[in-house]
Scaffold this motif. Structure first.
Motif, PDB file in Angstrom:
ATOM      1  N   ILE A 115       0.755  -1.370   0.026  1.00  0.00           N
ATOM      2  CA  ILE A 115      -0.149  -0.032   0.007  1.00  0.00           C
ATOM      3  C   ILE A 115       0.946   1.124   0.045  1.00  0.00           C
ATOM      4  CG2 ILE A 115      -1.471   1.385   1.545  1.00  0.00           C
ATOM      5  CD1 ILE A 115      -2.668  -1.455   2.254  1.00  0.00           C
ATOM      6  N   MET A 116       2.032   1.214   0.896  1.00  0.00           N
ATOM      7  CA  MET A 116       2.871   2.201   0.887  1.00  0.00           C
ATOM      8  C   MET A 116       3.458   2.611  -0.320  1.00  0.00           C
ATOM      9  SD  MET A 116       2.588   3.512   3.981  1.00  0.00           S
ATOM     10  CE  MET A 116       3.594   4.738   4.195  1.00  0.00           C
ATOM     11  N   GLU A 117       3.664   1.529  -1.005  1.00  0.00           N
ATOM     12  CA  GLU A 117       4.336   1.556  -2.568  1.00  0.00           C
ATOM     13  C   GLU A 117       3.458   2.188  -3.486  1.00  0.00           C
ATOM     14  OE1 GLU A 117       5.398  -2.224  -4.435  1.00  0.00           O
ATOM     15  OE2 GLU A 117       7.068  -2.373  -2.742  1.00  0.00           O
ATOM     16  N   SER A 118       2.289   1.919  -3.573  1.00  0.00           N
ATOM     17  CA  SER A 118       1.079   2.528  -4.109  1.00  0.00           C
ATOM     18  C   SER A 118       0.952   3.719  -4.103  1.00  0.00           C
ATOM     19  CB  SER A 118      -0.038   1.650  -4.287  1.00  0.00           C
ATOM     20  OG  SER A 118      -0.628   1.135  -3.275  1.00  0.00           O
ATOM     21  N   PHE A 119       1.149   4.266  -2.709  1.00  0.00           N
ATOM     22  CA  PHE A 119       0.884   5.842  -2.476  1.00  0.00           C
ATOM     23  C   PHE A 119       2.159   6.369  -3.345  1.00  0.00           C
ATOM     24  CE2 PHE A 119      -1.003   4.891   2.156  1.00  0.00           C
ATOM     25  CZ  PHE A 119      -2.128   4.568   1.643  1.00  0.00           C
ATOM     26  N   SER A 120       3.166   5.975  -3.405  1.00  0.00           N
ATOM     27  CA  SER A 120       4.452   6.262  -4.163  1.00  0.00           C
ATOM     28  C   SER A 120       4.299   7.717  -4.266  1.00  0.00           C
ATOM     29  CB  SER A 120       4.006   5.638  -5.576  1.00  0.00           C
ATOM     30  OG  SER A 120       5.279   4.868  -5.651  1.00  0.00           O
ATOM     31  N   TYR A 121       4.430   8.446  -3.240  1.00  0.00           N
ATOM     32  CA  TYR A 121       4.503   9.896  -3.146  1.00  0.00           C
ATOM     33  C   TYR A 121       5.393  10.328  -3.949  1.00  0.00           C
ATOM     34  CZ  TYR A 121       1.936   8.779   1.041  1.00  0.00           C
ATOM     35  OH  TYR A 121       0.962   8.250   1.701  1.00  0.00           O
ATOM     36  N   GLY A 122       6.676   9.899  -4.364  1.00  0.00           N
ATOM     37  CA  GLY A 122       7.733  10.144  -5.160  1.00  0.00           C
ATOM     38  C   GLY A 122       7.728   9.873  -6.589  1.00  0.00           C
ATOM     39  N   LYS A 123       6.764   8.906  -7.099  1.00  0.00           N
ATOM     40  CA  LYS A 123       6.852   8.462  -8.424  1.00  0.00           C
ATOM     41  C   LYS A 123       5.807   9.159  -9.207  1.00  0.00           C
ATOM     42  CE  LYS A 123       8.684   4.019  -7.505  1.00  0.00           C
ATOM     43  NZ  LYS A 123       7.843   2.722  -6.957  1.00  0.00           N
TER      44      LYS A 123
ATOM     45  N   ASP B 167       0.066  17.474   2.043  1.00  0.00           N
ATOM     46  CA  ASP B 167       1.470  18.043   2.605  1.00  0.00           C
ATOM     47  C   ASP B 167       1.757  17.701   3.972  1.00  0.00           C
ATOM     48  OD1 ASP B 167      -0.491  19.375   3.777  1.00  0.00           O
ATOM     49  OD2 ASP B 167       0.285  21.494   3.270  1.00  0.00           O
ATOM     50  N   LYS B 168       1.033  16.856   4.386  1.00  0.00           N
ATOM     51  CA  LYS B 168       1.219  16.269   5.879  1.00  0.00           C
ATOM     52  C   LYS B 168       0.729  14.885   5.751  1.00  0.00           C
ATOM     53  CE  LYS B 168       1.456  19.979   9.157  1.00  0.00           C
ATOM     54  NZ  LYS B 168       1.273  20.223  10.568  1.00  0.00           N
ATOM     55  N   LEU B 169       1.650  14.009   6.500  1.00  0.00           N
ATOM     56  CA  LEU B 169       0.902  12.713   6.360  1.00  0.00           C
ATOM     57  C   LEU B 169       1.500  11.998   7.817  1.00  0.00           C
ATOM     58  CD1 LEU B 169       0.800   9.353   5.115  1.00  0.00           C
ATOM     59  CD2 LEU B 169       3.259   9.601   4.578  1.00  0.00           C
TER      60      LEU B 169
ATOM     61  N   GLN C 145      10.022   8.252   1.334  1.00  0.00           N
ATOM     62  CA  GLN C 145       9.649   8.740  -0.174  1.00  0.00           C
ATOM     63  C   GLN C 145       9.011   9.900   0.071  1.00  0.00           C
ATOM     64  OE1 GLN C 145       9.852   8.357  -3.031  1.00  0.00           O
ATOM     65  NE2 GLN C 145      10.253   6.310  -3.639  1.00  0.00           N
ATOM     66  N   ALA C 146       7.980   9.993   1.072  1.00  0.00           N
ATOM     67  CA  ALA C 146       7.023  11.184   1.468  1.00  0.00           C
ATOM     68  C   ALA C 146       7.860  12.443   1.818  1.00  0.00           C
ATOM     69  CB  ALA C 146       5.992  10.739   2.201  1.00  0.00           C
ATOM     70  N   HIS C 147       8.950  12.224   2.491  1.00  0.00           N
ATOM     71  CA  HIS C 147       9.934  13.152   3.192  1.00  0.00           C
ATOM     72  C   HIS C 147      10.727  13.643   1.861  1.00  0.00           C
ATOM     73  CE1 HIS C 147      11.154  14.232   7.081  1.00  0.00           C
ATOM     74  NE2 HIS C 147      12.283  14.579   6.470  1.00  0.00           N
ATOM     75  N   PHE C 148      11.221  12.933   1.098  1.00  0.00           N
ATOM     76  CA  PHE C 148      11.724  13.179  -0.058  1.00  0.00           C
ATOM     77  C   PHE C 148      11.089  14.269  -0.650  1.00  0.00           C
ATOM     78  CE2 PHE C 148      13.382  12.774  -4.323  1.00  0.00           C
ATOM     79  CZ  PHE C 148      14.946  12.844  -4.235  1.00  0.00           C
ATOM     80  N   GLU C 149       9.687  14.160  -0.877  1.00  0.00           N
ATOM     81  CA  GLU C 149       8.788  14.958  -1.722  1.00  0.00           C
ATOM     82  C   GLU C 149       8.579  16.305  -0.857  1.00  0.00           C
ATOM     83  OE1 GLU C 149       7.370  14.559  -4.921  1.00  0.00           O
ATOM     84  OE2 GLU C 149       9.203  13.414  -4.858  1.00  0.00           O
ATOM     85  N   GLY C 150       8.792  16.365   0.310  1.00  0.00           N
ATOM     86  CA  GLY C 150       8.782  17.484   1.152  1.00  0.00           C
ATOM     87  C   GLY C 150       7.290  17.490   1.852  1.00  0.00           C
TER      88      GLY C 150
END
Ligand code: GTP
Ligand code: MG
Length: 465
Positions: free
Chosen positions: A310-318, A331-333, A365-370
């Motif tokens: 599931i976390m992969e499919s959120f794929s905040y970075g892709k 902007d917040k998780l 991933q999420a962090h990387f995306e800000g």
């Protein structure tokens, strides 16, 4: 009309415009596997907000602590065709005699709340007596969340994943009914036969869920079809038999199964997420780490896998479909280990650390995306009191409450491992938590919780300024 009157009218109008301009909207995505505590979280959140102005139990939420939150009320949601979240029914259960938990969710529902607050800023306070924040939340059965990872898979890839799952003896043993079907990929498509095999496949999914406590149940709509019960779109199975040697043309069994899988993905899964999940601003992911610790290594590994898919499919970075739908706005998780009242408070740091290791990839991933992220342990509805037990002349921290069967309980459930448990940990078998009934509560008081206020501060604090 006197000049004074005209000026006053203008002033009122200007205030109104400013007011509307100052209104804010937040769409909160409450996500989590089935039974992770989504409905309890939403019910508790509404309950706390409704009590916020008078008898709040939310000291860690700055707007409440300073008395700036004037109150909240439920207002009609914008999507009139979607059922309203059954808050009253949930509260009736929680306040019942005996108290009980809200029922498992069987379909989608929405709730919209209007929060009135005083701004922190003097200028805004002078322009308007109060500001408004609209909060929108969607509830849905956790089973449907596991349809998300399917979107990234072809029929072949999904079939391969199920084949790998079947290597686990416990799963294979239960699968004999559908697995023993004798058919070839090139057979002509037979509607009745496919429906029958899909039926036994669905029965297998139910048994994996109910008897083995597994989460990786796909497709999610098979076990909880909602309005699609009996639809041909829900009648297909992964191809785990001998792989087709040649291209299977139109009219073949294999082609029909693949088409139905694609149809399921495109129309049902994508349609659902586009309709209900688009435009979220904030996301909370609830994870029940404790039930799989209780159930054993098989269940824990399965939960870990389901969560990482599931976390992969959120794929905040892709740059994928999910990202187009969500990430530009989120902007917040907040990642939460739910039901923390099942363990004694000194175990909470270990629980958070366990959660952190389970969600490390997605969080990174999420962090990387800000996207700002945080992990915490909470209980939306605290069902236990913290006390002390005595054994062999020693005192130990203990939980007090009432079991689901109505018996009073006093116990120390065990130590939570701070990282995913090792084989040695499982062998010790020292962890045993019980499910508790909610504590008896008075209707005019906000419900007891653990750290729900810290969660609200993280999710909404900066919106009430
Ligand atoms: N002690 C305790 N138990 C909780 C808490 N939240 C949820 N539970 C337990 O977990 C069960 C599932 O919670 P729900 O809120 O229904 O979970 P859900 O994620 O909505 O589940 P689905 O609707 O099936 O997807 C409840 O029936 C309770 O037994 C909590 O804060 N404390
Ligand atoms: Mg639910």
């Amino acid at each position: 009309m006197s000049l004074e009157h005209t000026l006053r009218r203008w002033q009122e109008k200007a205030t109104d415009v400013v007011n509307r301009g100052l209104d804010r909207h937040v769409r909160l995505a409450v996500t989590g596997l089935s039974r992770s505590g989504k409905t309890a979280f939403i019910t508790a959140l509404v309950n706390q907000l409704e009590h916020a102005a008078l008898d709040a139990r939310l000291p860690q939420w700055e707007a409440v602590r300073r008395g700036r939150l004037l109150g909240a009320r439920r207002v009609p949601q914008l999507n009139h065709h979607i059922p309203t979240f059954a808050y009253e029914r949930g509260m009736q259960a929680l306040l019942g005699e005996p108290p009980a938990w809200p029922e498992a969710t069987r379909g989608v529902a929405e709730i919209r709340l209007e929060l009135r607050y005083q701004s922190r800023h003097l200028l805004r306070r002078q322009l308007a007596e109060h500001s408004t924040l609209y909060l929108e939340i969607v509830d849905y059965p956790g089973e449907w969340l596991l349809d998300l990872p399917l979107l990234a898979l072809s029929f072949e890839q999904w079939s391969e994943q199920v084949r790998a799952q079947l290597a686990r003896p416990a799963l294979r043993e239960l699968a004999s009914d559908w697995l023993e079907t004798r058919w070839q990929a090139t057979d002509p498509f037979d509607e009745g036969r496919v429906a029958a095999v899909a039926g036994t496949y669905t029965a297998w999914l139910h048994r994996c869920k109910d008897e083995l406590g597994l989460h990786l149940i796909q497709p999610g709509r098979f076990v909880l079809p909602g309005e699609y019960a009996g639809a041909p779109m829900l009648q297909f199975v992964p191809w785990v038999w001998q792989a087709p040697e040649a291209e299977c043309g139109a009219g073949s069994l294999y082609a029909a199964l693949r088409d139905r899988f694609e149809h399921y993905k495109q129309h049902l899964v994508k349609g659902f997420y586009e309709q209900h999940f688009a435009g979220f601003d904030r996301q909370i992911v609830l994870v029940d780490c404790l039930q799989p610790l209780n159930a054993g290594p098989e269940s824990f590994a399965d939960m870990q896998q389901a969560l990482s898919r599931i976390m992969e499919s959120f794929s905040y970075g892709k740059s994928n479909w999910w990202r187009r739908l969500f990430s530009p706005r989120i902007d917040k998780l907040l990642l939460v280990a739910s039901k923390a009242d099942h363990v004694t408070p000194e175990q909470h740091p270990a629980l958070v650390s366990l959660l952190q290791s389970l969600v490390r990839g997605g969080r990174g991933q999420a962090h990387f995306e800000g996207i700002e992220t945080e992990c915490m342990a909470l209980a939306s509805v605290r069902a236990t009191e913290v006390g002390q037990g005595q054994s062999g002349g020693h005192t130990f921290p203990a939980l007090k409450g009432t079991g689901l069967d109505g018996q009073p309980l006093l116990l120390f459930p065990g130590e939570v491992p701070a990282t995913p448990p090792t084989a040695a940990w499982w062998q010790q078998g020292s962890f045993d938590f019980q499910s508790f009934r909610p504590l008896p509560m008075a209707p005019h008081q906000a419900m007891p919780h653990v750290r729900l206020d810290a969660a609200l501060e993280f999710l909404l604090g900066d919106k009430l300024v």
